[in-house]
Scaffold this motif. Structure first.
Motif, PDB file in Angstrom:
ATOM      1  N   THR A   1     -29.962  -1.082 -10.994  1.00  0.00           N
ATOM      2  CA  THR A   1     -29.038  -0.019 -11.393  1.00  0.00           C
ATOM      3  C   THR A   1     -27.589  -0.438 -11.172  1.00  0.00           C
ATOM      4  OG1 THR A   1     -30.724   1.569 -10.711  1.00  0.00           O
ATOM      5  CG2 THR A   1     -28.517   2.430 -11.064  1.00  0.00           C
ATOM      6  N   ILE A   2     -27.325  -1.034 -10.007  1.00  0.00           N
ATOM      7  CA  ILE A   2     -25.950  -1.459  -9.711  1.00  0.00           C
ATOM      8  C   ILE A   2     -25.466  -2.488 -10.738  1.00  0.00           C
ATOM      9  CG2 ILE A   2     -24.495  -2.712  -8.051  1.00  0.00           C
ATOM     10  CD1 ILE A   2     -26.253  -1.450  -5.822  1.00  0.00           C
ATOM     11  N   ILE A   3     -26.323  -3.489 -10.997  1.00  0.00           N
ATOM     12  CA  ILE A   3     -25.941  -4.551 -11.942  1.00  0.00           C
ATOM     13  C   ILE A   3     -25.704  -3.969 -13.339  1.00  0.00           C
ATOM     14  CG2 ILE A   3     -26.817  -6.602 -13.151  1.00  0.00           C
ATOM     15  CD1 ILE A   3     -28.434  -7.134 -10.454  1.00  0.00           C
ATOM     16  N   SER A   4     -26.579  -3.064 -13.731  1.00  0.00           N
ATOM     17  CA  SER A   4     -26.497  -2.493 -15.061  1.00  0.00           C
ATOM     18  C   SER A   4     -25.241  -1.642 -15.231  1.00  0.00           C
ATOM     19  CB  SER A   4     -27.752  -1.654 -15.305  1.00  0.00           C
ATOM     20  OG  SER A   4     -27.793  -1.199 -16.617  1.00  0.00           O
ATOM     21  N   VAL A   5     -24.970  -0.801 -14.255  1.00  0.00           N
ATOM     22  CA  VAL A   5     -23.786   0.067 -14.347  1.00  0.00           C
ATOM     23  C   VAL A   5     -22.510  -0.778 -14.330  1.00  0.00           C
ATOM     24  CG1 VAL A   5     -22.443   1.827 -13.136  1.00  0.00           C
ATOM     25  CG2 VAL A   5     -24.910   2.108 -13.385  1.00  0.00           C
ATOM     26  N   PHE A   6     -22.496  -1.784 -13.460  1.00  0.00           N
ATOM     27  CA  PHE A   6     -21.329  -2.678 -13.385  1.00  0.00           C
ATOM     28  C   PHE A   6     -21.083  -3.362 -14.733  1.00  0.00           C
ATOM     29  CE2 PHE A   6     -19.793  -7.052 -12.795  1.00  0.00           C
ATOM     30  CZ  PHE A   6     -18.549  -6.796 -12.229  1.00  0.00           C
ATOM     31  N   SER A   7     -22.143  -3.933 -15.321  1.00  0.00           N
ATOM     32  CA  SER A   7     -21.992  -4.626 -16.613  1.00  0.00           C
ATOM     33  C   SER A   7     -21.479  -3.672 -17.675  1.00  0.00           C
ATOM     34  CB  SER A   7     -23.327  -5.206 -17.082  1.00  0.00           C
ATOM     35  OG  SER A   7     -23.933  -5.954 -16.081  1.00  0.00           O
ATOM     36  N   SER A   8     -21.974  -2.445 -17.632  1.00  0.00           N
ATOM     37  CA  SER A   8     -21.589  -1.476 -18.656  1.00  0.00           C
ATOM     38  C   SER A   8     -20.118  -1.089 -18.552  1.00  0.00           C
ATOM     39  CB  SER A   8     -22.428  -0.213 -18.526  1.00  0.00           C
ATOM     40  OG  SER A   8     -23.736  -0.496 -18.847  1.00  0.00           O
ATOM     41  N   ILE A   9     -19.678  -0.828 -17.319  1.00  0.00           N
ATOM     42  CA  ILE A   9     -18.277  -0.414 -17.149  1.00  0.00           C
ATOM     43  C   ILE A   9     -17.347  -1.559 -17.542  1.00  0.00           C
ATOM     44  CG2 ILE A   9     -16.516   0.283 -15.476  1.00  0.00           C
ATOM     45  CD1 ILE A   9     -18.719   1.744 -13.930  1.00  0.00           C
ATOM     46  N   LEU A  10     -17.627  -2.743 -16.991  1.00  0.00           N
ATOM     47  CA  LEU A  10     -16.781  -3.901 -17.302  1.00  0.00           C
ATOM     48  C   LEU A  10     -16.815  -4.206 -18.799  1.00  0.00           C
ATOM     49  CD1 LEU A  10     -14.988  -6.093 -16.059  1.00  0.00           C
ATOM     50  CD2 LEU A  10     -17.015  -7.538 -15.841  1.00  0.00           C
ATOM     51  N   GLY A  11     -18.031  -4.134 -19.379  1.00  0.00           N
ATOM     52  CA  GLY A  11     -18.195  -4.410 -20.812  1.00  0.00           C
ATOM     53  C   GLY A  11     -17.408  -3.426 -21.655  1.00  0.00           C
TER      54      GLY A  11
ATOM     55  N   PRO B   1     -30.908  -6.616 -16.486  1.00  0.00           N
ATOM     56  CA  PRO B   1     -30.590  -6.177 -15.108  1.00  0.00           C
ATOM     57  C   PRO B   1     -31.823  -6.186 -14.193  1.00  0.00           C
ATOM     58  CG  PRO B   1     -29.554  -4.721 -16.706  1.00  0.00           C
ATOM     59  CD  PRO B   1     -30.491  -5.598 -17.477  1.00  0.00           C
ATOM     60  N   ALA B   2     -32.967  -5.749 -14.711  1.00  0.00           N
ATOM     61  CA  ALA B   2     -34.184  -5.736 -13.891  1.00  0.00           C
ATOM     62  C   ALA B   2     -34.613  -7.154 -13.530  1.00  0.00           C
ATOM     63  CB  ALA B   2     -35.307  -5.003 -14.631  1.00  0.00           C
ATOM     64  N   SER B   3     -34.440  -8.090 -14.459  1.00  0.00           N
ATOM     65  CA  SER B   3     -34.821  -9.483 -14.175  1.00  0.00           C
ATOM     66  C   SER B   3     -33.926 -10.089 -13.096  1.00  0.00           C
ATOM     67  CB  SER B   3     -34.717 -10.344 -15.438  1.00  0.00           C
ATOM     68  OG  SER B   3     -35.595  -9.864 -16.418  1.00  0.00           O
ATOM     69  N   ILE B   4     -32.629  -9.833 -13.213  1.00  0.00           N
ATOM     70  CA  ILE B   4     -31.707 -10.341 -12.181  1.00  0.00           C
ATOM     71  C   ILE B   4     -32.132  -9.765 -10.829  1.00  0.00           C
ATOM     72  CG2 ILE B   4     -29.319 -10.383 -11.350  1.00  0.00           C
ATOM     73  CD1 ILE B   4     -28.490  -9.770 -14.314  1.00  0.00           C
ATOM     74  N   SER B   5     -32.397  -8.472 -10.846  1.00  0.00           N
ATOM     75  CA  SER B   5     -32.735  -7.780  -9.619  1.00  0.00           C
ATOM     76  C   SER B   5     -34.032  -8.304  -9.009  1.00  0.00           C
ATOM     77  CB  SER B   5     -32.854  -6.285  -9.924  1.00  0.00           C
ATOM     78  OG  SER B   5     -33.139  -5.582  -8.777  1.00  0.00           O
ATOM     79  N   ARG B   6     -34.994  -8.669  -9.866  1.00  0.00           N
ATOM     80  CA  ARG B   6     -36.272  -9.205  -9.357  1.00  0.00           C
ATOM     81  C   ARG B   6     -36.036 -10.427  -8.482  1.00  0.00           C
ATOM     82  NH1 ARG B   6     -39.269 -10.769  -6.628  1.00  0.00           N
ATOM     83  NH2 ARG B   6     -41.421 -11.499  -6.899  1.00  0.00           N
ATOM     84  N   ILE B   7     -35.074 -11.253  -8.918  1.00  0.00           N
ATOM     85  CA  ILE B   7     -34.834 -12.510  -8.213  1.00  0.00           C
ATOM     86  C   ILE B   7     -34.323 -12.264  -6.793  1.00  0.00           C
ATOM     87  CG2 ILE B   7     -33.556 -14.710  -8.298  1.00  0.00           C
ATOM     88  CD1 ILE B   7     -33.372 -14.320 -11.329  1.00  0.00           C
ATOM     89  N   ILE B   8     -33.559 -11.191  -6.618  1.00  0.00           N
ATOM     90  CA  ILE B   8     -32.938 -10.994  -5.301  1.00  0.00           C
ATOM     91  C   ILE B   8     -33.582  -9.879  -4.489  1.00  0.00           C
ATOM     92  CG2 ILE B   8     -30.655 -11.921  -5.910  1.00  0.00           C
ATOM     93  CD1 ILE B   8     -29.752  -9.144  -6.624  1.00  0.00           C
ATOM     94  N   SER B   9     -34.689  -9.280  -4.981  1.00  0.00           N
ATOM     95  CA  SER B   9     -35.269  -8.128  -4.282  1.00  0.00           C
ATOM     96  C   SER B   9     -36.541  -8.473  -3.526  1.00  0.00           C
ATOM     97  CB  SER B   9     -35.604  -7.023  -5.280  1.00  0.00           C
ATOM     98  OG  SER B   9     -34.469  -6.630  -5.961  1.00  0.00           O
TER      99      SER B   9
END
Lengths: 264, 237
Positions: free
Chosen positions: A218-228, A199-207
């Motif tokens: 945090t958003i990406i991580s929580v989303f992946s967790s709930i969907l997962g 999640p931090a790596s994805i976020s680095r690309i867009i931040s």
């Protein structure tokens, strides 16, 4: 939805809230392999816990902190590079763990569960522990946010402003050890680090700022967790790998989008 | 006058090699001290001890209560994994006085790249930002480690002029490592010649005639200093 899936989702969200924040620092400090090695070595904690019927969480925490201390000691000796030391510790931990486990009479040890995570092993006690860790970790990170970033950018400037690098190094190592401890049941020792770094790596690309990176991570991580959690429950799939595969799918999309100039 | 910081009998070894031996240095209010010495003579190590990022094996460091150090490193490797721009960096871990902030970014010509990512800055721009960051903390002792080595000649002159101005007008004490001897000799009040131990120290003019200085820097450097000294005498005489 029954009670069980709700329990899993609550656990997964708690873990995501922790790993996504610490993960930014793991990326910034280039400590992905450090986290990975400690996580692998933590299998020894699992093994000792099973053999002597001691609380497994406690043993994982003890073993990871011990390994971090040994690593710190060896790093100061300066005779081997960091990656070699990390490899030695990680594989030493796994090997010892397998030997220790073989002494155990308990025939139905769920080794796969400890390697890749297991839904069934999540108890109320674990959820309590996750949110207890969250309550401890968040103030430490956010009250020291600017100091930690400055330390990461240039420890000498930080020092001249009265920040003690050694103190924060110890704190950070303990936080990583705590994170590994509470995450192992969900992802297993082999995949703990992925929740920290993807999640931090994805976020680095867009931040464009550290704060943005923290938020998106945090958003990406929580989303992946709930969907997962939902997918793994619906289709009876193993939880850790499902969460991580979702995160990697997002990573791929973002990289592709970035490469073709869709976003900045 | 009370010392801002006093180092007494500082010793440090790395791998059984003496890096610093019996170093005594007092930095007072209004001092402008330049440390010179060959590569590997322990200059940067000494500065790291003063800012507290290295601990000496033995010796005593006394910091006055009102000491406020700011440090400008030789250069800063930019860690590209952190998305951060100039403005964010400048304001990091610092209470910002907006008036002072505006003045400093104006003086150091940083205004145009406040929103530029640190990783996109040139060596000279980074150096100015590091100085700005140091000044924002309103120090009374500014410590600089070869601050102008990445700048071209005119950039160097401008940089050192600014440091001189800070010293003169804002009464900031300066401790600086520099290889730019012609500049050292013209601006410093005191020069410390370091080669693991303090070979000699004093006013630039006096240092240049010291036999130890000649031994370490050789005749060429000495001639350079002599030329300067001549100019200096002439200017004031």
């Amino acid at each position: 939805m029954d009670e069980f899936i709700i329990k899993i989702i609550i656990a997964a969200i708690g873990i995501s809230l922790i790993t996504s924040v610490l993960g930014c620092f793991v990326i910034w400090k280039k400590m992905a392999y450090f986290g990975d090695s400690l996580a692998h070595a933590s299998l020894l904690g699992v093994a000792i816990g099973i053999l002597f019927s001691i609380d497994i969480n406690l043993m994982i925490l003890a073993v990871t902190i011990c390994f971090a201390l040994i690593l710190g000691f060896l790093q100061n000796r300066n005779f081997l590079s960091n990656d070699a030391l990390l490899g030695i510790l990680a594989h030493g931990g796994i090997s010892l763990a397998m030997i220790v486990i073989s002494f155990s009479d308990n025939a139905d040890i769920d080794l796969e569960g400890f390697l890749f995570g297991s839904l069934l092993s999540i108890e109320n006690k674990d959820i309590l522990l996750i949110y207890l860790a969250l309550i401890i970790i968040y103030p430490i990170i956010f009250l020291n946010w600017q100091k930690l970033i400055l330390l990461t950018l240039n420890s000498d400037i930080a020092c001249s402003m009265g920040i003690n690098p050694a103190k924060y190094r110890i704190i950070f190592t303990i936080l990583i050890a705590v994170t590994i401890t509470i995450t192992v049941k969900i992802t297993g020792v082999l995949l703990v680090t992925s929740l920290l770094i993807i999640p931090a790596s994805i976020s680095r690309i867009i931040s464009k700022s550290p704060n943005q990176m923290l938020l998106f991570s945090t958003i990406i991580s929580v989303f992946s967790s709930i969907l997962g959690s939902i997918l793994s429950y619906q289709f009876d799939l193993i939880l850790g790998p499902v969460i991580i595969t979702i995160a990697i799918a997002i990573f791929s999309l973002v990289v592709i989008g970035r490469t073709f100039g869709l976003s900045r | 006058m009370t010392n801002l910081i006093s180092l007494t009998n500082i010793n440090l070894k790395f791998a059984n090699k003496n890096i610093l031996e019996n170093i005594d240095i007092d930095i007072k209010k209004d001092d402008f001290i330049t440390v010179i010495g060959p590569n590997g003579s322990g200059k940067s190590t000494l500065i790291k001890i003063i800012i507290g990022s290295l601990k000496p094996d033995s010796g005593n460091i006394k910091r006055s209560k009102n000491l406020k150090i700011a440090y400008v490193p030789q250069k800063m490797e930019i860690n590209k994994t952190i998305p951060i721009n100039t403005q964010y960096f400048l304001k990091l871990n610092q209470k910002i006085d907006q008036k002072l902030f505006d003045k400093i970014i104006n003086d150091l010509k940083i205004t145009d790249f406040l929103n530029t990512s640190l990783s996109e800055l040139s060596g000279g721009e980074k150096q100015r930002i590091l100085l700005a960051k140091a000044l924002l903390s309103q120090p009374n002792l500014l410590i600089l480690d070869e601050p102008a080595q990445n700048l071209d000649i005119s950039g160097q002159l401008e940089f050192y002029n600014y440091i001189n101005e800070l010293h003169r007008e804002q009464k900031i004490s300066i401790l600086m490592i520099s290889h730019d001897l012609h500049i050292v000799m013209s601006s410093s009040k005191k020069v410390i010649c370091l080669h693991h131990h303090i070979c000699c120290q004093g006013e630039p003019k006096i240092i240049a005639q010291n036999p130890d200085f000649k031994e370490i820097f050789g005749d060429d450097m000495n001639k350079l200093i002599s030329i300067y000294n001549h100019y200096h005498d002439h200017h004031h005489g």
